[in-house]
Design a protein around this motif. Structure first.
Motif, short mmCIF file in Angstrom:
data_model
loop_
_atom_site.label_atom_id
_atom_site.label_comp_id
_atom_site.label_asym_id
_atom_site.label_seq_id
_atom_site.Cartn_x
_atom_site.Cartn_y
_atom_site.Cartn_z
N ALA A 1 6.02 13.11 -2.90
CA ALA A 1 5.47 11.75 -2.86
C ALA A 1 5.99 10.98 -1.65
N SER A 2 7.27 11.14 -1.35
CA SER A 2 7.85 10.47 -0.18
C SER A 2 7.22 10.98 1.10
N LEU A 3 7.09 12.30 1.20
CA LEU A 3 6.49 12.90 2.39
C LEU A 3 5.07 12.40 2.61
N VAL A 4 4.26 12.42 1.57
CA VAL A 4 2.86 12.03 1.69
C VAL A 4 2.73 10.54 1.99
N ALA A 5 3.44 9.70 1.25
CA ALA A 5 3.29 8.25 1.41
C ALA A 5 3.76 7.77 2.78
N ILE A 6 4.93 8.20 3.19
CA ILE A 6 5.49 7.70 4.45
C ILE A 6 4.74 8.27 5.65
N THR A 7 4.39 9.55 5.60
CA THR A 7 3.73 10.14 6.76
C THR A 7 2.31 9.64 6.93
N LEU A 8 1.55 9.48 5.84
CA LEU A 8 0.20 8.94 5.98
C LEU A 8 0.24 7.46 6.37
N ALA B 1 -10.94 6.26 3.47
CA ALA B 1 -10.70 7.59 2.90
C ALA B 1 -9.23 7.84 2.60
N LEU B 2 -8.32 7.03 3.12
CA LEU B 2 -6.89 7.32 3.01
C LEU B 2 -6.37 7.43 1.57
N PRO B 3 -6.71 6.51 0.66
CA PRO B 3 -6.18 6.65 -0.71
C PRO B 3 -6.55 7.98 -1.36
N PHE B 4 -7.75 8.47 -1.06
CA PHE B 4 -8.20 9.72 -1.67
C PHE B 4 -7.56 10.93 -0.98
N LEU B 5 -7.21 10.77 0.29
CA LEU B 5 -6.45 11.83 0.96
C LEU B 5 -5.02 11.89 0.42
N VAL B 6 -4.46 10.73 0.08
CA VAL B 6 -3.15 10.72 -0.58
C VAL B 6 -3.20 11.51 -1.87
N LEU B 7 -4.24 11.26 -2.65
CA LEU B 7 -4.42 11.95 -3.93
C LEU B 7 -4.56 13.46 -3.73
N ALA B 8 -5.41 13.86 -2.77
CA ALA B 8 -5.66 15.28 -2.54
C ALA B 8 -4.45 15.98 -1.94
N THR B 9 -3.82 15.36 -0.94
CA THR B 9 -2.69 15.99 -0.27
C THR B 9 -1.51 16.16 -1.21
N ALA B 10 -1.21 15.14 -2.00
CA ALA B 10 -0.10 15.24 -2.94
C ALA B 10 -0.38 16.31 -3.99
N ILE C 1 1.17 6.90 -6.67
CA ILE C 1 0.05 7.80 -6.92
C ILE C 1 0.44 9.25 -6.63
N ALA C 2 1.10 9.46 -5.49
CA ALA C 2 1.50 10.82 -5.11
C ALA C 2 2.52 11.40 -6.09
N ALA C 3 3.43 10.57 -6.57
CA ALA C 3 4.41 11.05 -7.55
C ALA C 3 3.74 11.42 -8.86
N ARG C 4 2.70 10.66 -9.24
CA ARG C 4 2.00 10.94 -10.49
C ARG C 4 1.30 12.30 -10.44
N VAL C 5 0.64 12.61 -9.32
CA VAL C 5 -0.17 13.83 -9.27
C VAL C 5 0.62 15.05 -8.82
N SER C 6 1.73 14.84 -8.11
CA SER C 6 2.51 15.99 -7.62
C SER C 6 3.70 16.31 -8.52
N ALA D 1 0.83 -1.21 0.00
CA ALA D 1 0.00 0.00 0.00
C ALA D 1 0.86 1.26 0.00
N VAL D 2 1.93 1.26 0.80
CA VAL D 2 2.80 2.43 0.87
C VAL D 2 3.48 2.67 -0.48
N ALA D 3 3.94 1.60 -1.13
CA ALA D 3 4.56 1.74 -2.44
C ALA D 3 3.56 2.29 -3.46
N LEU D 4 2.31 1.84 -3.40
CA LEU D 4 1.28 2.34 -4.31
C LEU D 4 0.97 3.81 -4.01
N TRP D 5 0.92 4.17 -2.74
CA TRP D 5 0.69 5.57 -2.39
C TRP D 5 1.79 6.46 -2.95
#
Length: 396
Positions: free
Chosen positions: A116-123, A348-357, A105-110, A98-102
């Motif tokens: 991406a590292s900040l968002v994935a690891i911290t969430l 809700a976490l995957p969508f928060l990853v998307l929004a936060t990134a 996803i974060a790298a794609r949108v940001s 899940a963390v690798a996928l986050w």
């Protein structure tokens, strides 16, 4: 995907350095698996098949049936300990995926590896995720498949996205709450303006998902020899576990922050304060010395995230997606289920990853106050939960 595994390795170190203060219903699942070990998974009232966690016990039963001889040869564990280990190993492995996928996803949108590292690891260090990554519950595996569904849909792959979403629902039914956001993303995977929405992929996504879910529950009905609507409704009703909590608003006010930050047993302090408990009085100063600052930090983060979503001229679609992925989860927790438990908000976490990134895109150049506050909160999540759930502290 392979280049994202270093993020999973970092989280693996975090898992090794932390412990869970509770394991949820791991004991219940392990006991049911051991009870059916060596027996047929078919039969009336078979405890392997539960409506809310349809695939979790059967998956553990299959894995333990295969691995039990090896575990017995290598350890002196009881069957219950073996079942618990298998479930916890699956949950931990899924957490790494899940963390690798986050991160992907974060790298794609940001467009930034640092963001991406900040968002994935911290969430991933959020209380609910970190807590249940150590457990043998179905929450993290289900969340991993929900995240995989989002990942595939963003890549334009509807079929694997639909199958992964179906598996997430079959692992824990409340993951169905992420469906609205996934359908919208399938219609416009690149957050295009409203006029470019294409519903063909969404219809295909829903149909494929429905087929897999119907097949899954149909097989479970056959396995339990359920042959009437009355029996099916009785089977479904057992999944509610009799929850009927009071003070929903108060529990939700602390339950939301608890999904991100470890609050210990401070919830009872807020209840005593609001009810003016004369036998155990609690002052505002007591709350400030406990976890009131954590609640303030969380709601400041939410306000900054909403502000960033609203201020961007082309972020209207992203705001809609974020609302579609989070509001059903919140409403379900408050109005239907139990709003104080951190796992209720995991869908809700995957969508928060998307929004936060997305809102942190361009952080290094813009450095707006709201962006910096969001980043500061994410770092706060790592530090506070890392300290509270550190292995030596939990063991002590």
């Amino acid at each position: 995907m392979w280049k994202n595994l270093w993020v999973a390795a970092v989280f693996a170190v975090i898992l090794l350095a932390t412990r869970a203060v509770e394991l949820g219903d791991t004991q219940v699942y392990a006991n049911d698996i051991v009870e059916n070990l060596g027996k047929s998974p078919f039969g009336r009232d078979n405890s392997l098949w539960e409506f809310g966690h349809l695939l979790w016990r059967p998956l553990g039963w299959v894995l333990l049936s295969v691995l039990s001889p090896l575990l017995s040869a290598l350890t002196n564990w009881t069957p219950f300990m073996q079942a618990s280990f298998v479930l916890m190993a699956v949950s931990g492995a899924c957490a790494l995926v899940a963390v690798a996928l986050w991160y992907a996803i974060a790298a794609r949108v940001s467009g930034s590896r640092a963001v991406a590292s900040l968002v994935a690891i911290t969430l991933a260090c959020s209380h609910g995720f970190l807590l249940y990554s150590h457990s043998g519950c179905a929450y993290i595996p289900g969340l991993t498949f929900l995240t995989a569904s989002l990942y595939f849909i963003l890549a334009g792959k509807t079929t694997p996205g639909a199958i992964c979403y179906a598996v997430s629902v079959l692992l824990w039914f409340p993951f169905i709450l992420g469906g609205l956001a996934l359908v919208l993303i399938a219609a416009a995977p690149h957050a295009e303006p409203f006029r470019l929405i294409n519903w063909t992929n969404s219809v295909r996504f829903v149909l494929l998902w429905g087929i897999v879910v119907v097949l899954g529950y149909g097989f479970a009905l056959y396995a339990r020899r359920i042959s009437s609507v009355t029996e099916a409704m009785a089977w479904y009703s057992v999944a509610s576990h009799g929850y009927s909590p009071g003070s929903r608003a108060i529990r939700a006010a602390t339950g939301l922050p608890r999904s991100f930050l470890y609050l210990g047993k401070d919830g009872i302090l807020y209840k005593r304060f609001l009810r003016h408990d004369r036998y155990a009085p609690v002052t505002l100063r007591d709350l400030a010395g406990a976890s009131l600052w954590k609640l303030a930090a969380f709601y400041l983060f939410v306000a900054c995230l909403l502000y960033e979503l609203l201020r961007r001229p082309r972020s209207g679609w992203l705001l809609v997606l974020t609302a579609a992925g989070t509001l059903p989860v919140f409403l379900f927790a408050v109005l239907v289920f139990e709003p104080g438990s951190p796992e209720r908000y995991l869908p809700a976490l995957p969508f928060l990853v998307l929004a936060t990134a997305s809102v942190l895109r361009g952080l290094a150049q813009a450095r707006r106050v709201t962006q910096l506050l969001i980043a500061a909160f994410l770092i706060c999540v790592v530090l506070t939960n890392g300290y509270s759930l550190a292995a030596p502290r939990v063991s002590a």
